[in-house]
Scaffold this motif. Structure first.
Motif, PDB file in Angstrom:
ATOM      1  N   PRO A   5     -48.161   9.866  37.033  1.00 34.41           N
ATOM      2  CA  PRO A   5     -47.152  10.731  37.347  1.00 34.41           C
ATOM      3  C   PRO A   5     -46.778  11.718  36.049  1.00 34.41           C
ATOM      4  O   PRO A   5     -47.021  10.844  34.973  1.00 34.41           O
ATOM      5  N   THR A   6     -46.757  13.045  36.026  1.00 39.88           N
ATOM      6  CA  THR A   6     -46.384  13.597  34.908  1.00 39.88           C
ATOM      7  C   THR A   6     -45.155  13.742  34.771  1.00 39.88           C
ATOM      8  O   THR A   6     -44.462  14.171  35.672  1.00 39.88           O
ATOM      9  N   VAL A   7     -44.448  13.486  33.270  1.00 40.93           N
ATOM     10  CA  VAL A   7     -43.071  13.680  33.124  1.00 40.93           C
ATOM     11  C   VAL A   7     -42.920  14.770  32.279  1.00 40.93           C
ATOM     12  O   VAL A   7     -43.507  14.826  31.158  1.00 40.93           O
ATOM     13  N   LYS A  42     -35.482  15.279  29.414  1.00 40.88           N
ATOM     14  CA  LYS A  42     -36.033  15.683  30.799  1.00 40.88           C
ATOM     15  C   LYS A  42     -35.551  16.551  31.275  1.00 40.88           C
ATOM     16  O   LYS A  42     -34.455  16.826  31.372  1.00 40.88           O
ATOM     17  N   VAL A  43     -36.655  17.512  31.929  1.00 37.01           N
ATOM     18  CA  VAL A  43     -36.411  18.638  32.921  1.00 37.01           C
ATOM     19  C   VAL A  43     -36.059  18.128  34.065  1.00 37.01           C
ATOM     20  O   VAL A  43     -37.016  17.273  34.780  1.00 37.01           O
ATOM     21  N   GLU A  44     -34.993  18.395  34.887  1.00 33.62           N
ATOM     22  CA  GLU A  44     -34.424  18.023  36.039  1.00 33.62           C
ATOM     23  C   GLU A  44     -35.378  18.946  37.245  1.00 33.62           C
ATOM     24  O   GLU A  44     -35.644  20.006  36.883  1.00 33.62           O
ATOM     25  N   PRO A  45     -35.573  18.232  38.454  1.00 38.57           N
ATOM     26  CA  PRO A  45     -36.290  19.030  39.263  1.00 38.57           C
ATOM     27  C   PRO A  45     -35.607  20.493  39.511  1.00 38.57           C
ATOM     28  O   PRO A  45     -34.312  20.540  39.685  1.00 38.57           O
ATOM     29  N   GLY A  46     -36.464  21.417  39.563  1.00 38.77           N
ATOM     30  CA  GLY A  46     -35.838  22.783  39.803  1.00 38.77           C
ATOM     31  C   GLY A  46     -35.219  23.588  38.596  1.00 38.77           C
ATOM     32  O   GLY A  46     -34.544  24.411  38.632  1.00 38.77           O
ATOM     33  N   GLU A  47     -35.045  22.660  37.475  1.00 40.09           N
ATOM     34  CA  GLU A  47     -34.619  22.998  36.215  1.00 40.09           C
ATOM     35  C   GLU A  47     -35.726  23.961  35.302  1.00 40.09           C
ATOM     36  O   GLU A  47     -36.851  23.451  35.275  1.00 40.09           O
ATOM     37  N   ARG A  48     -35.385  24.870  34.663  1.00 45.00           N
ATOM     38  CA  ARG A  48     -36.315  25.750  33.819  1.00 45.00           C
ATOM     39  C   ARG A  48     -36.035  24.710  32.545  1.00 45.00           C
ATOM     40  O   ARG A  48     -35.291  24.429  31.992  1.00 45.00           O
TER      41      ARG A  48
END
Length: 135
Positions: A5-7, A42-48
């Motif tokens: 998985p890519t983080v 970390k970039v959260e889901p839906g976050e720019r």
């Protein structure tokens, strides 16, 4: 070969008026504790990515950054054992507030040519040469 998985993680090189770069020491209890890194998270889901970096800088360092002051610079791509890390590094020379360690064990302002003297996670280390050459 199993796909990892890519983080997506964002980081910043905060640069002070003397041309030094801020590095932060990972605290005890976290993976790679004791190593020095560029602040971010970390970039959260839906976050720019820029919004994530502004949020992380407020949480980790207690500073406010305007998106216009974040300059995309370079990125790291590194495969760890269980995931692949993609990490854009931004440059920032302007912020408001006093840089304070809220989540890190320590903070240090370091001259670009001395950054390689500090042990860093494998994804952060290759970014040092870019900063040294630019600054």
């Amino acid at each position: 070969m199993t796909a990892l998985p890519t983080v997506l993680v964002v980081a910043v090189a905060l640069i002070d008026a003397d041309g030094r770069v801020l590095i932060a020491q990972r605290p005890e209890g976290k993976q790679m504790a004791g190593l020095w890194e560029f602040p971010g998270g970390k970039v959260e889901p839906g976050e720019r990515p820029e919004a994530a970096l502004i949020r992380e800088l407020k949480e980790e360092l207690g500073i406010d950054v305007n998106e216009a002051c974040l300059a995309p610079f370079v990125f790291a791509s590194h495969a760890y054992d269980s995931f692949h890390l993609l990490m854009p590094l931004y440059l920032c020379r302007r912020w408001s507030g006093t840089v304070t360690a809220h989540e890190h064990a320590a903070l240090k302002w370091v001259r670009p040519n001395a950054l390689s003297d500090w042990p860093m996670p494998p994804a952060d280390a290759p970014l040092v040469a870019w900063l040294r050459d630019l600054l």
